[in-house]
Design an enzyme around this catalytic site. Structure first.
Site, PDB file in Angstrom:
ATOM      1  N   HIS A 216      25.878  26.106  -4.083  1.00 40.92           N
ATOM      2  CA  HIS A 216      24.649  26.442  -3.101  1.00 40.92           C
ATOM      3  C   HIS A 216      24.852  27.102  -2.008  1.00 40.92           C
ATOM      4  CE1 HIS A 216      21.382  25.263  -0.844  1.00 40.92           C
ATOM      5  NE2 HIS A 216      21.924  25.082   0.441  1.00 40.92           N
TER       6      HIS A 216
ATOM      7  N   HIS B 189      23.030  30.910  -0.665  1.00 38.18           N
ATOM      8  CA  HIS B 189      22.894  31.323   0.682  1.00 38.18           C
ATOM      9  C   HIS B 189      23.566  32.926   0.614  1.00 38.18           C
ATOM     10  CE1 HIS B 189      20.908  28.208   3.108  1.00 38.18           C
ATOM     11  NE2 HIS B 189      21.742  27.310   2.308  1.00 38.18           N
TER      12      HIS B 189
ATOM     13  N   GLU C 265      15.728  27.673   3.199  1.00 36.57           N
ATOM     14  CA  GLU C 265      15.883  27.009   2.076  1.00 36.57           C
ATOM     15  C   GLU C 265      14.911  27.170   0.717  1.00 36.57           C
ATOM     16  OE1 GLU C 265      18.736  25.663   1.465  1.00 36.57           O
ATOM     17  OE2 GLU C 265      19.660  25.401   3.387  1.00 36.57           O
TER      18      GLU C 265
ATOM     19  N   SER D  97      19.597  28.173  -5.977  1.00 35.66           N
ATOM     20  CA  SER D  97      20.843  27.339  -6.587  1.00 35.66           C
ATOM     21  C   SER D  97      20.442  26.134  -7.228  1.00 35.66           C
ATOM     22  CB  SER D  97      21.552  26.633  -5.336  1.00 35.66           C
ATOM     23  OG  SER D  97      21.173  25.842  -4.393  1.00 35.66           O
TER      24      SER D  97
HETATM   25 FE   LIG Z   1      21.447  25.348   2.410  1.00 34.23          FE
END
Ligand SMILES: [Fe+2]
Length: 305
Positions: free
Chosen positions: A133, A138, A194, A213
């Protein structure tokens, strides 16, 4: 045999936490063959979905970082490619980073990065963030200058929040107002960094890391007729509750990262004008450790003044 750095089953992490060490170095030799295999499978199945659904800045970032498809990446290798582009660095952590510290890291162009890997049996289920993730979801976005500046501005906002509540003498009112401001931040972060979507010449694409992700949700976010998608308006986002345990039924769309940067500017202005002081109640719940991380800095500033 290596004991592994599997999420929730890593003695190295338990020891670091036990010793109160939040910032750590990535003990690369500890990754097990199963950890590398989990990364390989996660990366291999996401790649075709990224090519179809990810925004072009992410795809460019992925190329710039040269992430290995077949093994867990080394943070220092990632940083060697990342840092010259925007000054950002991935910084290994042993677990949850309290909110003020997290935003302060962003302000210093450091991204707190989980180093454990989800288990091979649970590629879809995540009890907490993992390196896939954080690094695959990111960090490719952090190669984009406009996006990187947006994160730094979010970090600035945390300092503005400290300034705003430091002037309140009634501790009850101070806590109430801080809770409201942090709720607004958390919602803004959630619906942009996010779970954000972006309009592009090639159609609607994903830029939020939670979507980038997630094997199931990246498709759902773009294709499902069940999802409501609206142009991002701050007044809506900061008052909109969200739940983290199912696919998001409501997502917000931006036109560019320059627009996103402007939105963070507006968020900060609204905070100064008191417009974040009474946001709608509801999720997310603000946790004590996050509130305390801010109040700790507030009391230091009051003391210094
Ligand atoms: Fe995150």
């Amino acid at each position: 045999m290596n004991i592994g750095l599997t999420t929730t089953k890593a003695p190295f992490i338990e020891e670091a936490r036990g010793a109160g060490q939040l910032f750590i170095t990535q003990p690369y030799a500890l990754y097990s063959e199963e950890n590398h295999e989990a990364w390989r499978q996660l990366y291999g199945r996401m790649l075709p979905l990224w090519q179809r659904y990810a925004n072009p800045h992410f795809l460019k970032g992925l190329q710039c970082l040269c992430l290995p498809p077949d093994r867990v990446p080394k943070l220092e290798e990632v940083n060697r490619f990342l840092e010259p582009l925007t000054g950002f660095r991935a910084k290994a952590v042993s677990g949850y980073v309290p909110a003020f510290l997290f935003f302060d890291c962003l302000r210093n162009r450091e991204f707190p990065t989980t180093i454990t890997v989800r288990s091979l049996e649970n590629l879809d289920y995540l009890p907490e963030p993992d390196i896939f993730h954080d690094i695959a979801g990111h960090v490719p976005m952090h190669t984009d200058p406009a996006f990187a500046e947006t994160l730094v501005r979010l970090g600035d906002c945390a300092h503005t929040a400290v300034e705003m509540v430091a002037g309140i003498s009634d501790p009850k009112e101070q806590l109430r107002r801080l809770t409201s401001i942090l709720k607004a931040f958390a919602r803004f972060f959630w619906f942009t960094i996010e779970f954000g979507l972006m309009n592009t010449p090639e159609g609607l694409k994903v830029y939020g890391s939670g979507l980038l992700s997630s094997y199931g949700e990246i498709v759902h976010s773009i294709e499902s007729p069940e999802v409501q998608r609206y142009p991002l308006q701050i007044e809506w986002v900061i008052n909109q509750a969200f739940e983290i345990d199912h696919y998001q039924p409501l997502l917000f769309v931006v036109e560019s990262f320059d627009q996103l940067y402007q939105l963070v500017d507006t968020l900060e202005r609204w905070m100064r004008e008191g417009r974040l002081n009474n946001v709608a109640p509801g999720e997310p719940t603000m946790h004590e450790r996050d509130l305390q991380s801010f109040l700790h800095v507030v009391s230091e500033e009051v003391h210094d003044a």
